[in-house]
Motif scaffolding. Sequence first.
Motif, mmCIF file in Angstrom:
data_model
loop_
_atom_site.group_PDB
_atom_site.id
_atom_site.type_symbol
_atom_site.label_atom_id
_atom_site.label_comp_id
_atom_site.label_asym_id
_atom_site.label_seq_id
_atom_site.Cartn_x
_atom_site.Cartn_y
_atom_site.Cartn_z
ATOM 1 N N UNK B 174 0.876 -1.316 -0.184
ATOM 2 C CA UNK B 174 -0.142 0.007 -0.245
ATOM 3 C C UNK B 174 0.921 1.269 0.068
ATOM 4 N N UNK B 175 1.769 1.255 0.647
ATOM 5 C CA UNK B 175 2.804 2.325 0.710
ATOM 6 C C UNK B 175 3.699 2.643 -0.536
ATOM 7 N N UNK B 176 4.536 1.603 -0.999
ATOM 8 C CA UNK B 176 5.077 1.707 -2.198
ATOM 9 C C UNK B 176 4.114 2.492 -3.141
ATOM 10 N N UNK B 177 2.796 2.052 -3.254
ATOM 11 C CA UNK B 177 1.754 2.361 -4.262
ATOM 12 C C UNK B 177 2.035 3.685 -4.102
ATOM 13 N N UNK B 178 2.041 4.063 -3.244
ATOM 14 C CA UNK B 178 1.891 5.751 -2.678
ATOM 15 C C UNK B 178 2.814 6.741 -3.210
ATOM 16 N N UNK B 179 2.019 7.725 -3.972
ATOM 17 C CA UNK B 179 3.295 8.662 -3.939
ATOM 18 C C UNK B 179 3.955 9.786 -3.115
ATOM 19 N N UNK B 180 5.071 10.217 -2.764
ATOM 20 C CA UNK B 180 4.874 10.575 -1.705
ATOM 21 C C UNK B 180 5.407 11.316 -1.271
ATOM 22 N N UNK B 181 4.386 12.610 -1.536
ATOM 23 C CA UNK B 181 5.079 14.037 -1.449
ATOM 24 C C UNK B 181 5.282 14.120 0.506
ATOM 25 N N UNK B 182 6.043 15.653 -0.008
ATOM 26 C CA UNK B 182 6.437 15.841 1.616
ATOM 27 C C UNK B 182 5.720 16.084 2.767
ATOM 28 N N UNK B 183 3.907 16.215 2.588
ATOM 29 C CA UNK B 183 3.279 16.140 3.612
ATOM 30 C C UNK B 183 2.639 14.559 4.069
ATOM 31 N N UNK B 184 3.280 13.518 3.561
ATOM 32 C CA UNK B 184 3.137 11.983 4.176
ATOM 33 C C UNK B 184 4.069 11.436 4.246
ATOM 34 N N UNK B 185 5.056 11.781 3.989
ATOM 35 C CA UNK B 185 6.507 11.343 3.477
ATOM 36 C C UNK B 185 6.662 10.314 5.288
#
Lengths: 195, 270
Positions: B174-185
Amino acid sequence: MEKNSDQYIIERIRNREDDAFKYLQVKFQDSIRLMVLEMGGSQEDAKDVFSEGLVALIRLVDREDFELNCKLGTLVYALCKNTWMLQLEKQAAVRNYHARKLDSADEQDFTEESDQQLFHKIFWESFKKMDKVCQDILGGYLKEISPKEIAEQMGYSYGYVRKRKSMCHGYLMKLIEDHPTYIKIKQTELTLDIE
Amino acid sequence: MERYTDRNRRLADYIYNDLGREEIVEIEREISNDPELSESYQFNMQVKEYLKAKMQLEEMRSDPRLEDAEKLAGLLFDPETHHKEEEIPGSGGPKRNRIRKLAIVVAVAATVAIIVSFGIIPSTISQDKLFDHYYEPYAASDYSQRGASNGIYSDIANGINDYKDGRYSQSIDMFSALASGPDIQPEVQLFTALSYLGLGQYQEAENILEPAVNSNNRYQPESMWYLGLCYLKTGEFEKASTLFGRLEEYDGLYKSDARSLRKKLRRFNQ
């Protein structure tokens, strides 16, 4: 078909020949056990994983579409690793329901026990500290390559390889005994013996 | 190599199967009559057996065909087909019984071999015990309350819930599929690392947590604590001790445990 070739062993597994399973056990069990230990498992886990991995191998080679396109050892590794990963997930789910243990109860155990993983680390670090020639010669022996073959591969005489192997092993043991962690463990054991 | 002696040479030759029959008889007699030599022989054998297993394991791990092996293995372990694959194609009851018997034989033999090969090294693992004693999955709060309507936050909440329920592989996916923007990184990093930790993949967890402990993000203490535990598990005791020392500076949840654990680590740090 060459005896003990991967394909030969696969055929023996298909025919449920006991010697094939003995061969797999002798050949791969120790490295699979080490994999489980390195991935946080216990001796008991390692035993279960190896057994389940072999059962998985039987199921796999029984498939009509099965075709071995890699080394048998690597396949055993992949099957056992998958088995252990599934096991870990089950254990983790169970662990989430357990409350945390209170501090102090295990303190005594900790100081009184040596550490198998610590020994493994010492052994491996010491091996890696040796020069390449020693690593290659001992490595060849450990992979059960004949001394003659090692000599040919490295451009040495057979006699030299035999002699150098003994020296390298002696050097390895000295590196282990001189390893700071090994010394510390021995000192701790000595103190406990005196007490 | 100054301690190299003739007896050690013969012992090494014996261990590596390089002796003639007469020499084997002679050294076996010496080993049985000399407790010190016998102990030395057993320790030498343990080193040899460990290295043999370790080299084979490293060879398997670095095999260029590992991917093919994993694909083959995956035929049995795909969660969606796993149940179906429990059945042995074209086999009846007797064949299954035979497999069960074989599994028992293999299990018994494996037990014997393990006992034999680890006779001298204590079976308990204090570093593992320490880890088990201090490790517990991170008690994440219910993230979905922070923004269930937003797709990304909803995915993060799902990933965290997977983690909380011990479904670590799903959480990583799930986390690898998310684009890791600075707010959610910070969340993506922490929970991916924690999921690897839950799976026992300590090196992967370390790789993610190492940059996080110096990044001043909101999960810095948690990152330090769990990275320290990873180091403990992988035998990097000095690094673990340094991190726990840093954690003692924080007046928070981990202060007391970090101090206690650092004291215990002193033994390993000599």
